[in-house]
Design a protein around this motif. Structure first.
Motif, PDB file in Angstrom:
ATOM      1  N   TYR A   1       0.754  -1.281  -0.020  1.00 10.67           N
ATOM      2  CA  TYR A   1      -0.163   0.124  -0.068  1.00 10.67           C
ATOM      3  C   TYR A   1       1.004   1.350   0.074  1.00 10.67           C
ATOM      4  CZ  TYR A   1      -3.212  -3.708   1.166  1.00 10.67           C
ATOM      5  OH  TYR A   1      -3.852  -4.908   1.386  1.00 10.67           O
ATOM      6  N   ARG A   2       0.293   2.520  -0.143  1.00 12.50           N
ATOM      7  CA  ARG A   2       1.096   3.669  -0.060  1.00 12.50           C
ATOM      8  C   ARG A   2       1.391   4.235   1.279  1.00 12.50           C
ATOM      9  NH1 ARG A   2      -0.917   6.188  -5.170  1.00 12.50           N
ATOM     10  NH2 ARG A   2      -2.370   4.674  -5.781  1.00 12.50           N
ATOM     11  N   ILE A   3       2.471   3.378   1.963  1.00 13.63           N
ATOM     12  CA  ILE A   3       2.649   3.595   3.311  1.00 13.63           C
ATOM     13  C   ILE A   3       3.994   4.342   3.695  1.00 13.63           C
ATOM     14  CG2 ILE A   3       1.310   1.752   3.968  1.00 13.63           C
ATOM     15  CD1 ILE A   3       4.103   0.216   4.128  1.00 13.63           C
ATOM     16  N   THR A   4       4.558   4.774   2.526  1.00 14.12           N
ATOM     17  CA  THR A   4       6.084   5.080   2.917  1.00 14.12           C
ATOM     18  C   THR A   4       6.026   6.396   3.973  1.00 14.12           C
ATOM     19  OG1 THR A   4       6.672   4.945   0.656  1.00 14.12           O
ATOM     20  CG2 THR A   4       8.145   6.430   1.837  1.00 14.12           C
ATOM     21  N   ARG A   5       5.106   7.340   3.784  1.00 11.90           N
ATOM     22  CA  ARG A   5       4.857   8.285   4.782  1.00 11.90           C
ATOM     23  C   ARG A   5       4.693   7.887   6.254  1.00 11.90           C
ATOM     24  NH1 ARG A   5       4.471  13.797   2.708  1.00 11.90           N
ATOM     25  NH2 ARG A   5       4.907  13.796   0.528  1.00 11.90           N
ATOM     26  N   LEU A   6       3.806   6.911   6.309  1.00 13.98           N
ATOM     27  CA  LEU A   6       3.456   6.380   7.502  1.00 13.98           C
ATOM     28  C   LEU A   6       4.690   5.499   8.071  1.00 13.98           C
ATOM     29  CD1 LEU A   6      -0.145   5.085   6.910  1.00 13.98           C
ATOM     30  CD2 LEU A   6       0.610   7.144   7.964  1.00 13.98           C
ATOM     31  N   ALA A   7       5.353   5.077   7.412  1.00 15.37           N
ATOM     32  CA  ALA A   7       6.555   3.897   8.002  1.00 15.37           C
ATOM     33  C   ALA A   7       7.686   4.956   8.317  1.00 15.37           C
ATOM     34  CB  ALA A   7       6.749   2.926   6.946  1.00 15.37           C
ATOM     35  N   ALA A   8       7.925   6.196   7.839  1.00 16.70           N
ATOM     36  CA  ALA A   8       9.116   6.710   7.849  1.00 16.70           C
ATOM     37  C   ALA A   8       9.762   6.932   9.129  1.00 16.70           C
ATOM     38  CB  ALA A   8       9.051   8.081   6.841  1.00 16.70           C
ATOM     39  N   PRO A   9       8.827   7.463  10.150  1.00 15.12           N
ATOM     40  CA  PRO A   9       9.226   7.998  11.249  1.00 15.12           C
ATOM     41  C   PRO A   9       9.837   6.910  12.133  1.00 15.12           C
ATOM     42  CG  PRO A   9       7.018   8.719  10.838  1.00 15.12           C
ATOM     43  CD  PRO A   9       7.354   8.006   9.768  1.00 15.12           C
ATOM     44  N   PHE A  10       9.842   5.821  12.021  1.00 19.17           N
ATOM     45  CA  PHE A  10      10.201   4.606  12.751  1.00 19.17           C
ATOM     46  C   PHE A  10      11.778   4.672  12.295  1.00 19.17           C
ATOM     47  CE2 PHE A  10      12.188   0.330  12.053  1.00 19.17           C
ATOM     48  CZ  PHE A  10      11.979  -0.165  13.258  1.00 19.17           C
ATOM     49  N   PHE A  11      12.109   4.878  10.883  1.00 17.29           N
ATOM     50  CA  PHE A  11      13.313   4.724  10.645  1.00 17.29           C
ATOM     51  C   PHE A  11      14.055   5.919  11.106  1.00 17.29           C
ATOM     52  CE2 PHE A  11      11.041   1.831   7.503  1.00 17.29           C
ATOM     53  CZ  PHE A  11      11.855   0.843   7.675  1.00 17.29           C
ATOM     54  N   GLU A  12      13.709   7.376  10.931  1.00 19.36           N
ATOM     55  CA  GLU A  12      14.313   8.401  11.520  1.00 19.36           C
ATOM     56  C   GLU A  12      14.655   8.286  12.909  1.00 19.36           C
ATOM     57  OE1 GLU A  12      11.508  11.660  11.595  1.00 19.36           O
ATOM     58  OE2 GLU A  12      12.910  12.884  12.954  1.00 19.36           O
ATOM     59  N   LYS A  13      13.596   7.611  13.709  1.00 15.45           N
ATOM     60  CA  LYS A  13      14.071   7.575  15.204  1.00 15.45           C
ATOM     61  C   LYS A  13      15.383   6.499  15.616  1.00 15.45           C
ATOM     62  CE  LYS A  13       9.600   7.974  17.191  1.00 15.45           C
ATOM     63  NZ  LYS A  13       8.297   7.005  17.287  1.00 15.45           N
ATOM     64  N   ARG A  14      15.340   5.398  14.825  1.00 17.62           N
ATOM     65  CA  ARG A  14      16.333   4.178  14.973  1.00 17.62           C
ATOM     66  C   ARG A  14      17.484   4.638  14.036  1.00 17.62           C
ATOM     67  NH1 ARG A  14      14.848  -1.862  14.782  1.00 17.62           N
ATOM     68  NH2 ARG A  14      13.795  -1.178  16.878  1.00 17.62           N
ATOM     69  N   PHE A  15      17.599   5.122  13.042  1.00 19.67           N
ATOM     70  CA  PHE A  15      18.648   5.364  12.297  1.00 19.67           C
ATOM     71  C   PHE A  15      18.995   6.928  12.132  1.00 19.67           C
ATOM     72  CE2 PHE A  15      16.909   1.338  10.898  1.00 19.67           C
ATOM     73  CZ  PHE A  15      17.821   0.652  11.065  1.00 19.67           C
ATOM     74  N   ALA A  16      18.641   7.592  13.191  1.00 15.27           N
ATOM     75  CA  ALA A  16      18.862   9.041  13.015  1.00 15.27           C
ATOM     76  C   ALA A  16      20.595   9.545  12.761  1.00 15.27           C
ATOM     77  CB  ALA A  16      18.667   9.763  14.468  1.00 15.27           C
ATOM     78  N   SER A  17      21.349   8.452  13.287  1.00 15.68           N
ATOM     79  CA  SER A  17      22.776   9.100  12.835  1.00 15.68           C
ATOM     80  C   SER A  17      23.549   8.612  11.643  1.00 15.68           C
ATOM     81  CB  SER A  17      23.657   8.577  14.156  1.00 15.68           C
ATOM     82  OG  SER A  17      23.577   7.140  14.280  1.00 15.68           O
ATOM     83  N   MET A  18      22.650   7.809  10.644  1.00 20.00           N
ATOM     84  CA  MET A  18      23.099   7.457   9.383  1.00 20.00           C
ATOM     85  C   MET A  18      22.108   8.396   8.309  1.00 20.00           C
ATOM     86  SD  MET A  18      22.435   3.229   9.730  1.00 20.00           S
ATOM     87  CE  MET A  18      21.087   3.380   8.639  1.00 20.00           C
TER      88      MET A  18
END
Lengths: 435, 284
Positions: free
Chosen positions: B152-169
């Motif tokens: 589905y069209r979930i890129t925007r909904l899924a993105a914050p997780f990656f921001e929190k986890r991989f903030a330093s890359m």
């Protein structure tokens, strides 16, 4: 020895630990730009292996050399398995490299016992220390603890880990004496009590830190948010009642998050004291179901396993088996019954019970409502009253009711003496006991 | 009269259009929802076509907005219309308790869509595989790129997780529908790209496959359990999936080998100080 070969040996050595959970950790992330990782809320399974198990953590041993001689374990000192040892730095680097590629949620580190419990514990803690203090790793860390290690070291492990665990392995000292002669049930329980005390203190400290009105707030020192354990099923002759009474005791006394039941499965390097048997996968599954009923559905061990039946019915789930023994409770009216009684209806889980409680405030529920909630109607119908349904009392009273729920005939477990099954699918099913 | 609500298929677009329609008290049966990205129709809308005067702003529970955000990310054509009908019933229709009625004819499909979307988000969090492409020479940050194909069209909904986890890359996740990048400061969304824009492999994939192979227990084969949690549609982008077939095929032989292995005798207790103290403690 190269890193790839070490990983091969030390992951293979760790695979008999069933736990791979990464949930229930305190909320943390790396938005401050320092370090890497996050935890909190539901854990994530980043992959699944063909044994149906979740791969959430990098699960390895620091070394598979071991002084102990636990006969269900491939790493026992009597085994001829090839030995290997990671340096702490190697595990740290592997964890970070895997984590950055989103392969894993974190690390589950355990170790064979070398030199002494304290020495081994220090090595394990060093890995966690480097991850947390040098690399500011905020991912999940699960450390396996040795009950004979000193309380100071266990405390230290708890400060770096999200979860710590001690495996109880077998439900009675009698079984341990035979199969794991170095292990002692009393020591294990004592160590679990020690951990519980620290977790409780940490919860209290967090509460206190929240209540302080004067700034700056004092931050409570971190400590693991939970502990768990594992019991091996099928290696000794303990009954399900013994296994579940032990689990229930641990849930109450030391507030374990989880007890994992690990069906004893064939290992390379079998011991003369413990010949290989097919893995009791159905039994393991029934134990997990019963465990769920104890923790979330208000059942007692004695209700699921009355004295005259100390083992769970392999053909029926434990709630259904209980219902068939207690038919006088039924039928239950889904439009009136209290939550505790709804929980006891076979085929209704806690989620659907919550839905029923919410929905029946506004209308009287019918079978069609249940169907829309994806309730298995065939299973619940003999046991419930709905706005448009009364069960046939004859069926509820009939001796054939059990028959009504039995699955069709099917080979459940691998018979090691039988000729090999014909198709790969049959072979897969026979090997696994998967239904 | 019938209103044509032609919107881009996003939650934001649906929400602002739905607010407008609701303000004018437009009944759900009088709205024809059209996905602007799916149609060439350039039907200009008539904003003055409303027959009633606007209502004052209506409030909806936060739970509804969370539900709506997920439902909008689904691809079922009926989602905008049913969601609007739900909104209308909740507010102007006075059915305030609707959200607690999972068996309602409108709640039921919305819950099902929201659940499918949230599962897809969860699987995206699980199955994205980053590949190292380089290091930023100015600030030393590692740069990773992943290719993923959500349902589905979930890129925007899924993105914050990656921001929190991989903030330093520094990282980018490319999908056919929409891509997202993080540079340490903010998330940037750009239109979808193709699989060829992402690197095909990472130097660590081999080590990861070694781990995957070694952690698998051949004596407990449960292929269906694996597939129900990791459906085959995701396999093509998972580096470990290419060895699944071999693992399954060889497991029977491996178990037979274990069974055929002669049982090992018990070795004598080694002369170790720690084991001696353990034994003394147990005897006392």
């Amino acid at each position: 020895m190269g890193l790839t070969r070490k990983l091969e040996i030390l992951a293979d050595a760790a695979k008999y630990d069933a736990s791979c959970a990464s949930s229930g950790a305190a909320r943390k992330d790396s938005r401050d730009g320092k370090g890497i990782g996050s935890t909190g809320g539901m854990g994530i399974c980043h992959s699944y292996t063909p044994d149906g198990r979740c791969v959430s953590l990098l699960k390895v041993l620091l070394t598979n050399a071991c002084l102990y001689d636990c006969h269900y374990c491939i790493n026992r000192r009597s085994s001829n398995v090839q030995r290997a040892r990671f340096t702490p730095e190697e595990v740290v680097q592997l964890t970070l490299d895997f984590y950055k590629r989103n392969y894993i949620e974190g690390l589950f580190l355990s170790s064979g016992i070398v030199r002494s419990a304290d020495h081994t514990m220090e090595q394990v803690i060093e890995v966690a220390r480097q991850l947390r203090e040098v690399h500011h790793f905020r991912g999940y860390i699960h450390l396996k603890t040795i009950p004979e290690a000193s309380q100071a070291l266990i405390d230290k492990a708890g400060r770096y880990a999200d979860r710590i665990s001690i495996n109880i392995e077998l439900p009675s000292q009698q079984s341990l004496d035979r199969l794991a002669p170095e292990k002692n049930l009393t020591n294990t329980k004592q160590a679990m009590h020690g951990i519980r005390q620290r977790i409780d203190e940490s919860v209290e400290a967090k509460k206190a830190a929240r209540q302080i009105v004067n700034r700056p707030r004092v931050k409570a020192p971190p400590f693991a948010t939970g502990q768990s354990t594992q019991m091996i099923v099928g290696a000794d002759d303990s009954s399900d009642a013994l296994v579940l009474h032990r689990a229930d005791e641990l849930y109450r006394d030391v507030r374990l998050r989880r007890v994992y039941y690990s069906g004893f499965s064939p290992i390379p390097e079998p011991s003369v004291l413990l010949p290989i048997k097919p893995p009791p996968l159905v039994r393991e599954h029934r134990l997990y179901q019963a465990d769920w009923l104890l923790r979330f559905y208000g059942f007692d061990v004695g209700e699921l396993l009355p004295k005259e039946e100390p083992n769970l019915d392999l053909d029926l789930d434990p709630k259904l088996a209980w219902a068939l023994r207690n038919r006088a409770v039924f039928p239950v009216d889904i439009n009136r019954a209290p939550q505790e009684l709804l929980w006891r209806i076979p085929g209704l889980g806690t989620v659907n019970v919550a839905r029923i409680l919410a929905a029946r405030r506004w209308s009287r529920l019918t079978l069609a409502d249940l169907q829309r909630m994806r309730v298995n109607l065939k299973k619940v119908m003999p046991f419930i009253l709905a706005a448009d349904h009364r069960p046939r009392i004859a069926l509820l009273e009939s001796t054939n009711l059990r028959q009504h729920f039995l699955p069709g005939p099917r080979q459940l477990e691998l018979n090691f003496n039988a000729p090999p099954p014909t198709t790969p699918a049959d072979a897969a099913m026979a090997l696994s006991g998967q239904i | 009269m019938t209103h044509t609500a032609q919107i881009h298929p996003t939650f934001e677009a649906w929400r602002s259009k739905a607010r407008e329609l609701l303000r004018h008290g437009v009944a759900p049966e009088n709205v024809d929802w059209v996905d602007a990205s799916q149609t060439a129709s350039l039907l200009a809308e008539e904003p003055s076509a409303y027959q009633t005067a606007p209502n004052s702003a209506v409030k909806v529970p936060a739970d509804f907005l969370r539900l709506a955000a997920n439902v909008c990310a689904h691809t079922d054509e009926r989602r905008f219309a049913i969601l609007y009908r739900l909104l209308h019933r909740l507010t102007l229709g006075g059915e305030k308790h609707l959200l607690g009625m999972p068996s309602d004819r409108d709640m039921h499909p919305c819950n099902a869509w929201a659940k499918a979307v949230s599962r897809d988000i969860h699987k995206m969090h699980a199955f994205v595989r980053f590949r190292l492409v380089g290091v930023n020479e100015q600030n030393g940050r590692e740069q990773f790129v992943a290719w993923f194909e959500p349902e589905y069209r979930i890129t925007r909904l899924a993105a914050p997780f990656f921001e929190k986890r991989f903030a330093s890359m520094d990282w980018s996740i490319l999908t056919p529908d929409e891509c997202v990048s993080w540079d340490g400061e903010k998330l940037t969304f750009i239109p979808g790209m193709s699989r060829h824009d992402a690197p095909a492999a990472d130097a660590h994939d081999d080590l990861w496959r070694t781990y995957y192979r070694s952690i698998f227990n051949p004596a407990r084969l449960k292929v269906q359990a694996m597939q129900s949690e990791m459906p085959m549609k995701y396999w093509k982008n998972l580096p470990e999936a290419e060895i699944i077939h071999d693992l399954i095929a060889s497991s029977e032989t491996r178990v037979r080998t274990m069974i055929a292995t002669p049982e090992r005798p018990v070795k004598p207790v080694p002369n170790n100080a720690y084991l001696r103290t353990l034994r003394q403690r147990q005897e006392s």
